[in-house]
Design a protein around this motif. Sequence first.
Motif, PDB file in Angstrom:
ATOM      1  N   LEU A 115       0.830  -1.200   0.000  1.00 31.89           N
ATOM      2  CA  LEU A 115       0.000   0.000   0.000  1.00 31.89           C
ATOM      3  C   LEU A 115       0.868   1.255   0.000  1.00 31.89           C
ATOM      4  CD1 LEU A 115      -2.693  -1.158   2.601  1.00 31.89           C
ATOM      5  CD2 LEU A 115      -2.997  -0.924   0.123  1.00 31.89           C
ATOM      6  N   ILE A 116       1.917   1.260   0.810  1.00 28.04           N
ATOM      7  CA  ILE A 116       2.835   2.404   0.837  1.00 28.04           C
ATOM      8  C   ILE A 116       3.519   2.563  -0.522  1.00 28.04           C
ATOM      9  CG2 ILE A 116       5.011   3.253   1.816  1.00 28.04           C
ATOM     10  CD1 ILE A 116       4.084   2.115   4.515  1.00 28.04           C
ATOM     11  N   THR A 117       3.902   1.438  -1.118  1.00 30.53           N
ATOM     12  CA  THR A 117       4.540   1.480  -2.447  1.00 30.53           C
ATOM     13  C   THR A 117       3.586   2.037  -3.498  1.00 30.53           C
ATOM     14  OG1 THR A 117       5.966  -0.403  -1.912  1.00 30.53           O
ATOM     15  CG2 THR A 117       5.623   0.065  -4.240  1.00 30.53           C
ATOM     16  N   ILE A 118       2.314   1.660  -3.420  1.00 33.34           N
ATOM     17  CA  ILE A 118       1.321   2.169  -4.370  1.00 33.34           C
ATOM     18  C   ILE A 118       1.185   3.680  -4.233  1.00 33.34           C
ATOM     19  CG2 ILE A 118      -1.166   2.264  -4.810  1.00 33.34           C
ATOM     20  CD1 ILE A 118      -1.248  -0.755  -4.501  1.00 33.34           C
ATOM     21  N   ILE A 119       1.090   4.184  -2.998  1.00 35.45           N
ATOM     22  CA  ILE A 119       0.952   5.632  -2.782  1.00 35.45           C
ATOM     23  C   ILE A 119       2.146   6.380  -3.368  1.00 35.45           C
ATOM     24  CG2 ILE A 119       0.955   7.454  -1.031  1.00 35.45           C
ATOM     25  CD1 ILE A 119      -0.674   5.585   0.774  1.00 35.45           C
ATOM     26  N   ILE A 120       3.339   5.945  -2.990  1.00 36.31           N
ATOM     27  CA  ILE A 120       4.554   6.640  -3.424  1.00 36.31           C
ATOM     28  C   ILE A 120       4.739   6.552  -4.940  1.00 36.31           C
ATOM     29  CG2 ILE A 120       7.090   6.566  -3.287  1.00 36.31           C
ATOM     30  CD1 ILE A 120       6.712   5.799  -0.293  1.00 36.31           C
ATOM     31  N   SER A 121       4.465   5.386  -5.510  1.00 40.08           N
ATOM     32  CA  SER A 121       4.589   5.216  -6.969  1.00 40.08           C
ATOM     33  C   SER A 121       3.561   6.061  -7.719  1.00 40.08           C
ATOM     34  CB  SER A 121       4.409   3.740  -7.339  1.00 40.08           C
ATOM     35  OG  SER A 121       5.377   2.939  -6.709  1.00 40.08           O
ATOM     36  N   ALA A 122       2.353   6.161  -7.159  1.00 41.16           N
ATOM     37  CA  ALA A 122       1.295   6.949  -7.804  1.00 41.16           C
ATOM     38  C   ALA A 122       1.684   8.415  -7.883  1.00 41.16           C
ATOM     39  CB  ALA A 122      -0.016   6.791  -7.053  1.00 41.16           C
ATOM     40  N   ASN A 123       2.236   8.953  -6.794  1.00 39.69           N
ATOM     41  CA  ASN A 123       2.608  10.366  -6.789  1.00 39.69           C
ATOM     42  C   ASN A 123       3.813  10.649  -7.681  1.00 39.69           C
ATOM     43  OD1 ASN A 123       0.584  11.391  -5.039  1.00 39.69           O
ATOM     44  ND2 ASN A 123       1.651  10.529  -3.297  1.00 39.69           N
ATOM     45  N   ILE A 124       4.784   9.734  -7.681  1.00 40.32           N
ATOM     46  CA  ILE A 124       5.948   9.937  -8.551  1.00 40.32           C
ATOM     47  C   ILE A 124       5.558   9.764 -10.017  1.00 40.32           C
ATOM     48  CG2 ILE A 124       8.246   9.090  -9.184  1.00 40.32           C
ATOM     49  CD1 ILE A 124       8.639   8.274  -6.262  1.00 40.32           C
ATOM     50  N   GLY A 125       4.772   8.722 -10.318  1.00 37.74           N
ATOM     51  CA  GLY A 125       4.317   8.497 -11.692  1.00 37.74           C
ATOM     52  C   GLY A 125       3.463   9.642 -12.197  1.00 37.74           C
ATOM     53  N   GLY A 126       2.588  10.172 -11.317  1.00 43.35           N
ATOM     54  CA  GLY A 126       1.730  11.284 -11.702  1.00 43.35           C
ATOM     55  C   GLY A 126       2.492  12.559 -11.993  1.00 43.35           C
ATOM     56  N   THR A 127       3.709  12.651 -11.446  1.00 47.36           N
ATOM     57  CA  THR A 127       4.550  13.834 -11.675  1.00 47.36           C
ATOM     58  C   THR A 127       4.951  13.965 -13.141  1.00 47.36           C
ATOM     59  OG1 THR A 127       5.457  13.577  -9.438  1.00 47.36           O
ATOM     60  CG2 THR A 127       6.698  14.980 -10.950  1.00 47.36           C
ATOM     61  N   GLY A 128       5.010  12.835 -13.848  1.00 48.33           N
ATOM     62  CA  GLY A 128       5.596  12.801 -15.180  1.00 48.33           C
ATOM     63  C   GLY A 128       4.755  13.332 -16.320  1.00 48.33           C
ATOM     64  N   THR A 129       3.432  13.501 -16.120  1.00 49.95           N
ATOM     65  CA  THR A 129       2.589  13.970 -17.223  1.00 49.95           C
ATOM     66  C   THR A 129       1.628  15.056 -16.776  1.00 49.95           C
ATOM     67  OG1 THR A 129       0.790  12.375 -16.869  1.00 49.95           O
ATOM     68  CG2 THR A 129       2.634  11.665 -18.269  1.00 49.95           C
ATOM     69  N   LEU A 130       1.049  15.722 -17.738  1.00 50.99           N
ATOM     70  CA  LEU A 130       0.119  16.810 -17.439  1.00 50.99           C
ATOM     71  C   LEU A 130      -1.124  16.314 -16.713  1.00 50.99           C
ATOM     72  CD1 LEU A 130      -0.810  19.695 -19.832  1.00 50.99           C
ATOM     73  CD2 LEU A 130      -2.598  18.489 -18.622  1.00 50.99           C
ATOM     74  N   ILE A 131      -1.607  15.122 -17.066  1.00 49.19           N
ATOM     75  CA  ILE A 131      -2.854  14.631 -16.479  1.00 49.19           C
ATOM     76  C   ILE A 131      -2.625  13.683 -15.307  1.00 49.19           C
ATOM     77  CG2 ILE A 131      -4.175  14.875 -18.616  1.00 49.19           C
ATOM     78  CD1 ILE A 131      -3.847  11.808 -18.962  1.00 49.19           C
ATOM     79  N   GLY A 132      -1.345  13.460 -14.919  1.00 51.35           N
ATOM     80  CA  GLY A 132      -1.056  12.454 -13.913  1.00 51.35           C
ATOM     81  C   GLY A 132      -1.427  12.844 -12.502  1.00 51.35           C
ATOM     82  N   ASP A 133      -1.345  14.125 -12.174  1.00 51.72           N
ATOM     83  CA  ASP A 133      -1.594  14.593 -10.819  1.00 51.72           C
ATOM     84  C   ASP A 133      -2.376  15.897 -10.906  1.00 51.72           C
ATOM     85  OD1 ASP A 133      -1.448  14.456  -8.102  1.00 51.72           O
ATOM     86  OD2 ASP A 133       0.702  14.796  -7.926  1.00 51.72           O
ATOM     87  N   PRO A 134      -3.398  16.096 -10.063  1.00 50.49           N
ATOM     88  CA  PRO A 134      -4.195  17.325 -10.142  1.00 50.49           C
ATOM     89  C   PRO A 134      -3.378  18.618 -10.177  1.00 50.49           C
ATOM     90  CG  PRO A 134      -5.283  15.774  -8.685  1.00 50.49           C
ATOM     91  CD  PRO A 134      -3.969  15.145  -9.079  1.00 50.49           C
ATOM     92  N   PRO A 135      -2.271  18.766  -9.400  1.00 51.03           N
ATOM     93  CA  PRO A 135      -1.494  20.005  -9.511  1.00 51.03           C
ATOM     94  C   PRO A 135      -0.981  20.262 -10.930  1.00 51.03           C
ATOM     95  CG  PRO A 135      -0.875  18.854  -7.516  1.00 51.03           C
ATOM     96  CD  PRO A 135      -1.787  17.933  -8.276  1.00 51.03           C
ATOM     97  N   ASN A 136      -0.558  19.193 -11.627  1.00 51.43           N
ATOM     98  CA  ASN A 136      -0.093  19.367 -13.009  1.00 51.43           C
ATOM     99  C   ASN A 136      -1.229  19.812 -13.923  1.00 51.43           C
ATOM    100  OD1 ASN A 136       2.411  18.581 -12.185  1.00 51.43           O
ATOM    101  ND2 ASN A 136       2.501  16.695 -13.373  1.00 51.43           N
ATOM    102  N   ILE A 137      -2.397  19.237 -13.719  1.00 52.59           N
ATOM    103  CA  ILE A 137      -3.565  19.634 -14.518  1.00 52.59           C
ATOM    104  C   ILE A 137      -3.835  21.125 -14.321  1.00 52.59           C
ATOM    105  CG2 ILE A 137      -6.065  19.357 -14.812  1.00 52.59           C
ATOM    106  CD1 ILE A 137      -5.732  16.422 -13.982  1.00 52.59           C
ATOM    107  N   MET A 138      -3.789  21.570 -13.063  1.00 51.17           N
ATOM    108  CA  MET A 138      -4.063  22.974 -12.751  1.00 51.17           C
ATOM    109  C   MET A 138      -3.016  23.891 -13.388  1.00 51.17           C
ATOM    110  SD  MET A 138      -5.005  22.205  -8.777  1.00 51.17           S
ATOM    111  CE  MET A 138      -5.145  23.885  -8.230  1.00 51.17           C
ATOM    112  N   ILE A 139      -1.752  23.495 -13.324  1.00 53.03           N
ATOM    113  CA  ILE A 139      -0.688  24.305 -13.924  1.00 53.03           C
ATOM    114  C   ILE A 139      -0.825  24.318 -15.451  1.00 53.03           C
ATOM    115  CG2 ILE A 139       1.814  24.428 -14.326  1.00 53.03           C
ATOM    116  CD1 ILE A 139       2.129  23.285 -11.449  1.00 53.03           C
TER     117      ILE A 139
END
Length: 433
Positions: free
Chosen positions: A136-160
């Motif tokens: 579960l910890i690995t999923i959380i950390i991987s999700a946030n790092i993976g989401g960093t890589g694209t515009l749609i991966g993480d809500p902050p990137n979408i907003m920017i």
Amino acid sequence: MAVTIAIAIFIISYIFIMTEKINRALVALAGGLLLLLTDIYEWEMAVNEYIDWNTVALLFAMMVLVSITKKTGVFSYIAILLAKSVKGKPVPLLVGIAVLTAIGSALLDNVTTVLLFVPVILTLTKLLKLPAIPYLITIIISANIGGTGTLIGDPPNIMIGQAVPHLTFVSFLVHTAPIAIIIFVITILLLILVFRNKLKAIDQDNINKLMKMQETDYINKTPLLYQSLSILFLTIIGFILHPVLHIDLTIIALSGAIMLLLISEKEVDTEKVFEQVEWVTLFFFIGLFMLVGGLEEVGVIDELARSIMWLTEGDMMNTALLLLWTSGLFSGIIDNIPFVAAMIPVIHEFESYGMTNLDPLWWSLALGACLGGNATLIGASANVVVAGLAEAQGERIPFVKFMLYGLPIVILSLIITTVYVYFRYLLPYQQTL
């Protein structure tokens, strides 16, 4: 007086959002309503200026696309196939689920990805009698790092991305994906090292049960499978070709969602799809934009920009690095979404102080906010979702325990990113002066 009221409403709303005593969407909307009742701004101004409807619509469209695709069982199929391919071995399974989560978070978004994979990994760990917390910890950390890589991966990137039109899907791939991949590889190696004593060999009987599972039983080979995967693929291609097509990202996502709804109407009830949309998240965004709009209306955002400029004396290097570390550490304490919502108008304000090339600042904000979300369980939306899903299955993730794993990873990530930002953006910028 208006300044005091706006700040007070913002801070009190923040406190309630952090404590999670009351639904965060309700808190954000109540804060926005108070701003209207206290006459900080008019309703028309909130709707036309402060609420970013492009971001809300883009998230809604992606939720619809994934909600329909989920019905095909393709995500469960992929997870079980992965577990069988590594023969249930704990460490390869950890690496495999990390890679799947990171890729899914980059292509879909991290909240959607964890909603899809957490129930499956909980089922697998129970079947194999493995401790769920490392996964579960690995999923959380991987999700946030993976989401960093694209515009749609993480809500902050979408907003920017919505706030800065020239930062396209390809721009994020070129600028944030490389460092996200490097940090991901280093992080997974560290997690294997940290969890090595908990990921021991498992009973052969449990492995036999896994190998007898038929992943094909979980996938529905109906026209919907091919329709949903095709349109999801075309939508992502549309994001990539955005600079060529000159069609807004929101329009591309909405086109994909509506097209899939139309062609799948015989198999999927549209009302049922809408019921599965994460409305709480969408209304949270709306309330959040209203809260930040209050600060902007009374001049707090302008003052914050002046303070940063005063601290850094307008120096690009100092400003970018301060922004990177501030966003990284603050996003660990509070959800990264409200922090980015507050900082976007601040960076825009820098233009009035003579900064012409703001791209290093945008990349510093995006990288800091997304990577900083790993510090605590309330650092990012994906973290909160995983914790809730796990607790519902009797697998509670202690706040302090997660922080002991997450905070060191965030600090290491920010150190690596500091080097990256310096050599990729700041050094070339200085050489042009």
